[in-house]
Design a protein around this motif. Structure first.
Motif, PDB file in Angstrom:
ATOM      1  N   VAL A   1      33.660  -3.096   2.434  1.00 13.75           N
ATOM      2  CA  VAL A   1      32.031  -2.618   1.767  1.00 13.75           C
ATOM      3  C   VAL A   1      32.040  -1.290   1.366  1.00 13.75           C
ATOM      4  CG1 VAL A   1      30.022  -3.402   1.323  1.00 13.75           C
ATOM      5  CG2 VAL A   1      31.456  -5.572   2.457  1.00 13.75           C
ATOM      6  N   MET A   2      31.815  -1.278   2.645  1.00 18.77           N
ATOM      7  CA  MET A   2      31.235   0.398   2.158  1.00 18.77           C
ATOM      8  C   MET A   2      32.443   1.066   1.394  1.00 18.77           C
ATOM      9  SD  MET A   2      29.690   1.720   5.563  1.00 18.77           S
ATOM     10  CE  MET A   2      28.341   3.007   5.339  1.00 18.77           C
ATOM     11  N   VAL A   3      34.124   0.830   1.303  1.00 16.90           N
ATOM     12  CA  VAL A   3      34.952   1.527   0.607  1.00 16.90           C
ATOM     13  C   VAL A   3      35.075   1.170  -0.888  1.00 16.90           C
ATOM     14  CG1 VAL A   3      36.895   1.695  -0.089  1.00 16.90           C
ATOM     15  CG2 VAL A   3      36.075   2.079   2.698  1.00 16.90           C
ATOM     16  N   VAL A   4      34.728  -0.227  -1.134  1.00 16.55           N
ATOM     17  CA  VAL A   4      34.111  -0.512  -2.365  1.00 16.55           C
ATOM     18  C   VAL A   4      32.863   0.282  -3.170  1.00 16.55           C
ATOM     19  CG1 VAL A   4      33.733  -2.682  -4.033  1.00 16.55           C
ATOM     20  CG2 VAL A   4      35.895  -2.423  -2.379  1.00 16.55           C
ATOM     21  N   LEU A   5      32.197   0.005  -2.471  1.00 15.79           N
ATOM     22  CA  LEU A   5      30.645   1.146  -2.594  1.00 15.79           C
ATOM     23  C   LEU A   5      30.710   2.695  -3.069  1.00 15.79           C
ATOM     24  CD1 LEU A   5      27.724  -0.861  -0.847  1.00 15.79           C
ATOM     25  CD2 LEU A   5      28.418  -1.317  -3.274  1.00 15.79           C
TER      26      LEU A   5
ATOM     27  N   GLY B   1      29.665  -7.247  -8.370  1.00 11.97           N
ATOM     28  CA  GLY B   1      30.133  -8.614  -9.046  1.00 11.97           C
ATOM     29  C   GLY B   1      32.381  -8.519  -7.991  1.00 11.97           C
ATOM     30  N   TRP B   2      32.699  -6.930  -7.452  1.00  7.74           N
ATOM     31  CA  TRP B   2      33.385  -6.406  -6.906  1.00  7.74           C
ATOM     32  C   TRP B   2      33.180  -7.602  -5.579  1.00  7.74           C
ATOM     33  CZ3 TRP B   2      34.562  -1.067  -8.613  1.00  7.74           C
ATOM     34  CH2 TRP B   2      35.686  -1.101 -10.161  1.00  7.74           C
TER      35      TRP B   2
ATOM     36  N   GLY C   1      38.371  -4.061  -7.251  1.00  7.48           N
ATOM     37  CA  GLY C   1      37.756  -2.535  -6.517  1.00  7.48           C
ATOM     38  C   GLY C   1      38.906  -1.985  -5.524  1.00  7.48           C
ATOM     39  N   ILE C   2      39.739  -2.800  -4.806  1.00  5.42           N
ATOM     40  CA  ILE C   2      40.464  -2.267  -4.774  1.00  5.42           C
ATOM     41  C   ILE C   2      41.734  -1.032  -4.914  1.00  5.42           C
ATOM     42  CG2 ILE C   2      41.618  -1.557  -1.999  1.00  5.42           C
ATOM     43  CD1 ILE C   2      39.263  -4.210  -1.293  1.00  5.42           C
TER      44      ILE C   2
END
Length: 214
Positions: free
Chosen positions: A38-42, A91-92, A118-119
């Motif tokens: 989650v944090m990597v995406v954000l 959304g991702w 998102g990745i």
């Protein structure tokens, strides 16, 4: 002036850098693989410090993939509204959670991670490195994109995917898992964008940057 020095044995030159930072955790303050993902995406196009700041409240409300999957974009936004491109990232995250459903389903291969919204390769490389998964590439974050050409390991380019590809061509596979974060930490701590601390740098006797400043 091109700093790239193709004649150096960079695999040998970079060994002390890997030894210095080997196993050092990524600056994102995660507690498990779910939080890391989650944090990597954000964190895309945002700072690790900012993501660390908003993370505790987010994970208190959405403690696992299951709770995130049963949520919706509108309920996420109040917790990530200070994150850059928060609407898109909300959304991702919802799509990822609804695809994965449970923490134990989080994939740890390049192919399956990059299939998630998102990745990209950089994010996948970070997740794989932090979970001790076999490396299939090299982390090429903003620090690596700036520092690797400055040192002279690769030609200068602002394209992260090209930076990764060039580093993979230059360095043996057994270095891939650690060298990206090692260069990133060097960029964060020593090889700053302006006024780099060259006198403190572990690579100062091989770095090509002083040649440009003479």
């Amino acid at each position: 002036m091109e700093l790239f020095n193709k004649d150096y044995d960079w695999a040998t030159v970079l060994k002390p850098l890997i030894a210095k930072y080997k196993g050092k955790r990524h600056p994102l303050d995660y507690q498990n693989t779910y939080q890391l993902l989650v944090m990597v995406v954000l964190s895309a196009q945002d700072s690790d410090a900012n993501i660390n700041k908003i993370a505790p409240a987010f994970f208190q409300e959405f403690p696992d993939m299951k709770s995130l999957a049963s949520s919706n974009i509108e309920s996420l936004i109040p917790y990530i509204s200070k994150v850059r491109n928060f609407g898109t990232k909300a959304g991702w995250l919802i799509e990822i959670a609804q695809t994965i459903k449970e923490n134990h389903n989080i994939p740890l291969t390049m192919e399956k991670l990059t299939a998630l919204k998102g990745i990209g390769r950089k994010s996948a490389n970070v997740i794989m490195r932090e979970t001790n998964s076999p490396a299939k590439g090299i982390i090429a974050d903003l620090h690596v994109i700036r520092v690797a050409p400055r040192i002279g390991i690769i030609p200068e380019t602002k394209d992260g995917n090209k930076v990764e590809k060039l580093l993979m061509q230059q360095l043996p596979k057994d270095m891939w898992g650690e060298i990206g974060m090692a260069i990133s930490f060097l960029g964060r701590e020593t090889c700053r964008p302006t006024n780099p601390k060259c006198g403190d740098c572990i690579l100062q006797s091989h770095c090509q940057y002083p040649l440009k400043t003479v």
